[in-house]
Design an enzyme around this catalytic site. Structure first.
Site, short mmCIF file in Angstrom:
data_model
loop_
_atom_site.label_atom_id
_atom_site.label_comp_id
_atom_site.label_asym_id
_atom_site.label_seq_id
_atom_site.Cartn_x
_atom_site.Cartn_y
_atom_site.Cartn_z
N CYS A 8 -0.25 3.86 3.18
CA CYS A 8 -0.88 4.10 1.87
C CYS A 8 -2.01 5.09 2.09
O CYS A 8 -2.00 5.82 3.09
CB CYS A 8 -1.35 2.79 1.24
SG CYS A 8 -2.59 1.89 2.18
N ASN A 11 -5.25 2.46 4.01
CA ASN A 11 -4.81 1.45 5.00
C ASN A 11 -5.72 0.22 4.99
O ASN A 11 -5.93 -0.42 6.02
CB ASN A 11 -4.72 2.04 6.42
CG ASN A 11 -4.00 1.15 7.43
OD1 ASN A 11 -4.36 1.11 8.61
ND2 ASN A 11 -2.99 0.42 7.01
N CYS A 13 -5.66 -1.76 1.63
CA CYS A 13 -5.13 -2.62 0.55
C CYS A 13 -3.61 -2.78 0.62
O CYS A 13 -3.11 -3.85 0.97
CB CYS A 13 -5.50 -2.05 -0.83
SG CYS A 13 -7.27 -1.94 -1.16
N ARG A 14 -2.86 -1.72 0.27
CA ARG A 14 -1.42 -1.85 0.07
C ARG A 14 -0.61 -1.87 1.36
O ARG A 14 0.24 -2.75 1.55
CB ARG A 14 -0.90 -0.72 -0.84
CG ARG A 14 -1.42 -0.80 -2.25
CD ARG A 14 -1.27 0.53 -2.97
NE ARG A 14 -2.11 1.56 -2.39
CZ ARG A 14 -2.11 2.83 -2.73
NH1 ARG A 14 -1.28 3.25 -3.66
NH2 ARG A 14 -2.93 3.69 -2.16
N SER A 15 -0.84 -0.90 2.26
CA SER A 15 0.03 -0.86 3.45
C SER A 15 -0.22 -2.03 4.41
O SER A 15 0.75 -2.54 4.99
CB SER A 15 -0.02 0.50 4.17
OG SER A 15 -1.31 0.78 4.66
N ASP A 123 -1.34 0.11 -7.66
CA ASP A 123 -2.48 0.35 -6.77
C ASP A 123 -3.68 -0.51 -7.17
O ASP A 123 -4.32 -0.26 -8.20
CB ASP A 123 -2.85 1.84 -6.84
CG ASP A 123 -3.93 2.19 -5.83
OD1 ASP A 123 -4.52 1.27 -5.23
OD2 ASP A 123 -4.18 3.40 -5.64
P1 4NP Z 1 -5.11 1.57 -0.14
O1 4NP Z 1 -6.30 1.48 -1.22
O2 4NP Z 1 -4.71 3.03 -0.10
O3 4NP Z 1 -4.06 0.71 -0.73
O4 4NP Z 1 -5.68 1.08 1.15
C1 4NP Z 1 -7.32 2.42 -1.32
C2 4NP Z 1 -8.34 2.42 -0.39
C3 4NP Z 1 -9.36 3.34 -0.50
C4 4NP Z 1 -9.34 4.26 -1.55
C5 4NP Z 1 -8.32 4.25 -2.48
C6 4NP Z 1 -7.30 3.33 -2.36
N1 4NP Z 1 -10.40 5.18 -1.68
O5 4NP Z 1 -10.40 5.95 -2.65
O6 4NP Z 1 -11.29 5.23 -0.78
#
Ligand code: 4NP
Length: 150
Positions: A8, A11, A13-15, A123
Site C-alpha cells: 500500500c 505500510n 494500515c492496509r498492506s 482506504d
Molecule cells: P496505508 O495508509 O497506505 O494503508 O498504510 C496510509 C498511511 C499513511 C498515509 C496515507 C495512507 N499518509 O498519507 O501518510
C-alpha cells in the site's frame, strides 16, 4: 513456495492488514509452509513505524497479532524476490511500477482484481473505517487463495 508481497502507500494500515490476514488464513488451513508473505509501502513516510492503531485494534478483535511488524518501503529487488506483488488500489500499481520498473513477468496486480467485484480496497486513512477495509481484505485474500489453488 509462493512468495507474496502486499503493498500500500504507507505500510501501516492496509498492506499489513492483508499480510497478517493472509498469514492467518494459510495457518488455519495448515498450508503456511507453502508461503512466504510480507508487506511494504511505496512511500518512505512511515518507514520504521509500527502498524496503525486502527489495523492493530481490528485484527486484535479477530485474534490476529501484528507484533514485530514495522513499515518498510518496497525496493526494486523485491520484484525478483516475490512471485506476486499485490497492491491495494490502482494508484499503488503505478507507484509500484515506478519503483520496480516494467512488470515483464506479470507479477503486479490489485488485491480485489481476484474477486468477483474488482475495485480498490477501501482506504481507512480517509474513511476511518477499519471494519470495511478488513472485509475487503478478507474477500480479496479468499479469492487470492482460490486462484492459487487452495
Ligand atoms: P496505508 O495508509 O497506505 O494503508 O498504510 C496510509 C498511511 C499513511 C498515509 C496515507 C495512507 N499518509 O498519507 O501518510
Amino acid at each position: 513456495m509462493t512468495k507474496i508481497l502486499f503493498v500500500c502507500l504507507g505500510n501501516i494500515c492496509r498492506s499489513p492488514m492483508a499480510e497478517f490476514v493472509f498469514k492467518d488464513m494459510v495457518k488455519k488451513r495448515g498450508i503456511e509452509k507453502e508461503f512466504y508473505i510480507e508487506s511494504a509501502g511505496t512511500s518512505s513516510e512511515e518507514v520504521g513505524n509500527p502498524v496503525h492503531y486502527g489495523t492493530r485494534k481490528k485484527l486484535q478483535q479477530v485474534g490476529i497479532s501484528v507484533d514485530g511488524k514495522y513499515a518498510r518501503k518496497i525496493t526494486k529487488e523485491d520484484y525478483n524476490k516475490f512471485d506476486y506483488i499485490i497492491g491495494m488500489e490502482e494508484h499503488n500499481i503505478s507507484s509500484i511500477l515506478r519503483i520496480v520498473g516494467n512488470d515483464i513477468e506479470g507479477k503486479v496486480s490489485r488485491l480485489l482484481d481476484y474477486s468477483n467485484n474488482p475495485r480498490d480496497i477501501a482506504d481507512p486513512w480517509y474513511t476511518h473505517n477499519f471494519d470495511i477495509t478488513y472485509e475487503d481484505i478478507v474477500e480479496g485474500c479468499e479469492f487470492l487463495l482460490r486462484k492459487l489453488g487452495y
